[in-house]
Design an enzyme around this catalytic site. Structure first.
Site, PDB file in Angstrom:
ATOM      1  N   ASP A   9       0.849  -1.187   0.000  1.00  0.00           N
ATOM      2  CA  ASP A   9       0.000   0.000   0.000  1.00  0.00           C
ATOM      3  C   ASP A   9       0.887   1.240   0.000  1.00  0.00           C
ATOM      4  OD1 ASP A   9      -2.827   1.105   0.363  1.00  0.00           O
ATOM      5  OD2 ASP A   9      -1.779   2.101   1.997  1.00  0.00           O
ATOM      6  N   SER A  10       0.275   2.373  -0.307  1.00  0.00           N
ATOM      7  CA  SER A  10       1.008   3.631  -0.283  1.00  0.00           C
ATOM      8  C   SER A  10       1.370   4.044   1.136  1.00  0.00           C
ATOM      9  CB  SER A  10       0.177   4.736  -0.937  1.00  0.00           C
ATOM     10  OG  SER A  10      -1.028   4.931  -0.212  1.00  0.00           O
ATOM     11  N   CYS A  72      -3.731  -0.735  -2.427  1.00  0.00           N
ATOM     12  CA  CYS A  72      -3.882   0.687  -2.749  1.00  0.00           C
ATOM     13  C   CYS A  72      -4.735   0.811  -4.011  1.00  0.00           C
ATOM     14  CB  CYS A  72      -2.502   1.307  -2.971  1.00  0.00           C
ATOM     15  SG  CYS A  72      -2.519   3.001  -3.595  1.00  0.00           S
ATOM     16  N   GLU A 151      -2.821   9.137   7.716  1.00  0.00           N
ATOM     17  CA  GLU A 151      -1.385   8.903   7.840  1.00  0.00           C
ATOM     18  C   GLU A 151      -0.785   9.630   9.053  1.00  0.00           C
ATOM     19  OE1 GLU A 151       0.962   7.053   6.140  1.00  0.00           O
ATOM     20  OE2 GLU A 151      -0.667   6.051   5.082  1.00  0.00           O
ATOM     21  N   CYS A 183     -10.640   3.999  -1.431  1.00  0.00           N
ATOM     22  CA  CYS A 183      -9.259   4.125  -0.962  1.00  0.00           C
ATOM     23  C   CYS A 183      -9.209   3.352   0.345  1.00  0.00           C
ATOM     24  CB  CYS A 183      -8.898   5.586  -0.739  1.00  0.00           C
ATOM     25  SG  CYS A 183      -7.290   5.818   0.079  1.00  0.00           S
ATOM     26  N   HIS A 185      -7.431   3.685   2.826  1.00  0.00           N
ATOM     27  CA  HIS A 185      -7.268   4.529   4.007  1.00  0.00           C
ATOM     28  C   HIS A 185      -8.621   4.931   4.602  1.00  0.00           C
ATOM     29  CE1 HIS A 185      -3.138   5.114   2.514  1.00  0.00           C
ATOM     30  NE2 HIS A 185      -2.842   5.669   3.677  1.00  0.00           N
TER      31      HIS A 185
END
Length: 264
Positions: A9-10, A72, A151, A183, A185
């Site tokens: 993942d990013s 991601c 993040e 996404c 996240h």
């Protein structure tokens, strides 16, 4: 088969996929790479995202993984086919499963897609949804401010609620009964998203749907792990290990997780 499943993942977003894997596939070893140092991927060029995704996939291939999950959505949108062509193990993305889950859940065929700028601009969700439901009405919305909130570890804060409320303004007046968290996240701010959408809207996480596909492929290829003992996941980050560790502890409820730094 004792080999681990790789997840990339990013940043920390793919932990939402890991969370579902720990529920449904608790005996499977997991090795995770989060590219926090170069997150977010959403605003980056297609070439950059492809290069970064290939670097992570290559690193995990050297760890003898038996399957790779590109957790991601932005990377799935622009790099899935390239990665599949390059490696011998199964490679799964998160967009088709997310689209499938949304089409199943929608009673009206009117679907909102929340994602990064890169994912939304790729039209990957639009294409995946219309393959399953050609007459679907799709309301795509880029929400670039959601990933930084996650993040930074501020996804539970009051500030996060305000950021999400502002980010969803583009859906005002739109009619839809399902919203895809396009996404990985975004499930970490799902409670904020739900609070600022109409109560009738059902939220679909691509993470949950992706793990259904993982389970199916493990069984069909006969590569499930036979040993019933649990193996602790290993997490690598290109960024700060302490910040990553604190989010793993909070989101996955793992005490003293094995978090390591990696250079790509």
């Amino acid at each position: 088969m004792e080999a681990p499943i790789g997840v990339i993942d990013s940043g920390v977003g793919g932990l939402t996929v890991v969370k579902e894997m720990l529920k449904r596939l608790p005996n499977e070893p997991i090795v995770y790479i989060g590219d926090d140092a170069r997150c977010p991927y959403g605003p980056r060029s297609t070439q950059e995202v492809q290069e970064f995704t290939m670097e992570m996939a290559t690193a995990l291939s050297k760890m003898d993984i038996k399957m790779l999950i590109i957790a991601c959505n932005t990377a799935t949108a622009v790099a899935l086919d390239e990665v599949r062509e390059h490696f011998p193990f199964p490679v799964i993305g998160v967009i088709v499963p997310g689209a499938r889950g949304a089409v199943k859940a929608s009673k009206t065929g009117k679907i909102a897609v929340l994602g990064t700028v890169g994912t939304i601009n790729s039209h990957a969700y639009d294409d995946a949804i219309r393959t399953l439901l050609p007459n679907a009405t799709i309301h795509p919305l880029a929400c670039p401010d959601f990933v930084p909130i996650v993040e930074s570890g501020l996804y539970k804060s009051e500030n996060a609620s305000g950021v999400v409320k502002k980010g969803l303004v583009g859906l005002a007046g739109k009619d839809f009964d399902v919203a895809i968290l396009g996404c990985t996240h975004y499930p970490l701010v799902q409670h904020h998203i739900q609070a600022h959408l109409p109560s009738k809207v059902q939220i679909i996480s691509s993470a949950v749907e992706t793990v259904f596909d993982v389970e199916r492929i493990l069984l069909s290829k006969n590569i499930t792990r036979d040993d019933s003992s649990k193996v602790a996941p290993i997490f690598y980050t290109t960024g700060q290990t302490q910040q990553f560790l604190s989010i793993v502890e909070d989101w996955l409820a793992i005490k003293k997780p094995d978090v390591r730094h990696i250079m790509l």
